[in-house]
Write a protein that holds these residues in place. Structure first.
Motif, PDB file in Angstrom:
ATOM      1  N   HIS A  93       0.829  -1.206   0.000  1.00 28.86           N
ATOM      2  CA  HIS A  93       0.000   0.000   0.000  1.00 28.86           C
ATOM      3  C   HIS A  93       0.862   1.255   0.000  1.00 28.86           C
ATOM      4  O   HIS A  93       1.808   1.351   0.777  1.00 28.86           O
ATOM      5  N   VAL A  94       0.494   2.192  -0.879  1.00 31.14           N
ATOM      6  CA  VAL A  94       1.163   3.500  -0.929  1.00 31.14           C
ATOM      7  C   VAL A  94       0.093   4.579  -1.049  1.00 31.14           C
ATOM      8  O   VAL A  94      -1.051   4.307  -1.414  1.00 31.14           O
ATOM      9  N   MET A 112      -4.943   6.399  -1.922  1.00 33.73           N
ATOM     10  CA  MET A 112      -4.477   5.039  -1.639  1.00 33.73           C
ATOM     11  C   MET A 112      -4.335   4.238  -2.925  1.00 33.73           C
ATOM     12  O   MET A 112      -5.182   4.306  -3.817  1.00 33.73           O
ATOM     13  N   ALA A 113      -3.257   3.475  -3.017  1.00 33.00           N
ATOM     14  CA  ALA A 113      -3.061   2.515  -4.099  1.00 33.00           C
ATOM     15  C   ALA A 113      -2.646   1.201  -3.463  1.00 33.00           C
ATOM     16  O   ALA A 113      -1.883   1.186  -2.489  1.00 33.00           O
ATOM     17  N   GLU A 114      -3.149   0.113  -4.011  1.00 33.06           N
ATOM     18  CA  GLU A 114      -2.886  -1.212  -3.462  1.00 33.06           C
ATOM     19  C   GLU A 114      -2.338  -2.136  -4.541  1.00 33.06           C
ATOM     20  O   GLU A 114      -2.904  -2.232  -5.635  1.00 33.06           O
ATOM     21  N   ASP A 115      -1.242  -2.794  -4.220  1.00 35.06           N
ATOM     22  CA  ASP A 115      -0.663  -3.795  -5.110  1.00 35.06           C
ATOM     23  C   ASP A 115      -1.492  -5.069  -4.981  1.00 35.06           C
ATOM     24  O   ASP A 115      -1.588  -5.642  -3.899  1.00 35.06           O
ATOM     25  N   ILE A 116      -2.108  -5.502  -6.079  1.00 36.32           N
ATOM     26  CA  ILE A 116      -2.895  -6.735  -6.043  1.00 36.32           C
ATOM     27  C   ILE A 116      -2.292  -7.803  -6.967  1.00 36.32           C
ATOM     28  O   ILE A 116      -2.934  -8.787  -7.273  1.00 36.32           O
ATOM     29  N   TRP A 122       3.859  -5.060  -7.988  1.00 35.72           N
ATOM     30  CA  TRP A 122       3.197  -3.836  -8.425  1.00 35.72           C
ATOM     31  C   TRP A 122       2.884  -3.821  -9.924  1.00 35.72           C
ATOM     32  O   TRP A 122       2.868  -2.785 -10.548  1.00 35.72           O
ATOM     33  N   THR A 123       2.617  -4.977 -10.506  1.00 34.15           N
ATOM     34  CA  THR A 123       2.236  -5.023 -11.917  1.00 34.15           C
ATOM     35  C   THR A 123       0.718  -4.968 -12.095  1.00 34.15           C
ATOM     36  O   THR A 123       0.243  -4.776 -13.213  1.00 34.15           O
ATOM     37  N   GLN A 124      -0.031  -5.121 -11.025  1.00 37.75           N
ATOM     38  CA  GLN A 124      -1.491  -4.968 -11.023  1.00 37.75           C
ATOM     39  C   GLN A 124      -1.839  -4.131  -9.791  1.00 37.75           C
ATOM     40  O   GLN A 124      -1.500  -4.505  -8.670  1.00 37.75           O
TER      41      GLN A 124
END
Length: 163
Positions: A93-94, A112-116, A122-124
């Motif tokens: 999370h960033v 907020m951005a979440e790596d899924i 961090w490609t999705q």
């Protein structure tokens, strides 16, 4: 007739003043905003930043404050997208500062951005989307992070190169 012409002229003048009063930020795109905030001197469409950064800036898959997260072009994001990392919350999370995501020209801070991505690389990514007051429903493909000169990753890379 002259009175009607003066009224029409006054209405046109007021409309012109209204148009001129629109703030410049209303037309802010993601790339010029990211360039100004990060100091990363890349130009052109956001989707091209990853390739343009090769050999000029360090790139990687780990979020760092001050880095730019570069998104791939998609059918709904034809020019890709770039956003600056304001704060790393944890490895997945960033908080991002960026423009033109939730609404044309809108600048968002601490979104907020979440790596899924399955591999945590961090490609999705899912990103806060203001109209729904939460993380967006779609996964957005990303290349990774471009590190501004002077970020922790770039400093470590330069130290290792000298060793």
């Amino acid at each position: 007739m002259f009175k009607g012409f003066r009224s029409l002229l006054a209405m046109v003048a007021c409309a012109t003043l209204t148009v001129l009063a629109v703030p410049a930020a209303a037309h802010t795109q993601c790339a010029p905003y990211a360039r100004a905030v990060s100091g990363i001197a890349l130009h052109g469409a956001a989707a091209g930043w990853w390739g343009e950064a090769e050999g000029r800036y360090e790139r990687g898959q780990a979020p760092k404050e001050g880095a730019v997260l570069a998104f791939r072009a998609t059918r709904s994001m034809r020019s890709g997208h770039v956003a600056t990392v304001a704060k790393v919350m944890d490895e997945r999370h960033v908080l991002l500062n960026h423009a033109n995501w939730s609404r044309p020209g809108m600048i968002e801070r601490s979104a907020m951005a979440e790596d899924i991505s399955p591999n945590g690389d961090w490609t999705q990514v899912r990103v806060y989307y203001a109209p729904i007051h939460g993380l967006g429903l779609r996964a957005s493909p990303a290349f990774g992070f471009i590190y501004a000169k002077g970020t922790a990753v770039a400093q470590v890379s330069r130290r290792n190169a000298r060793a």
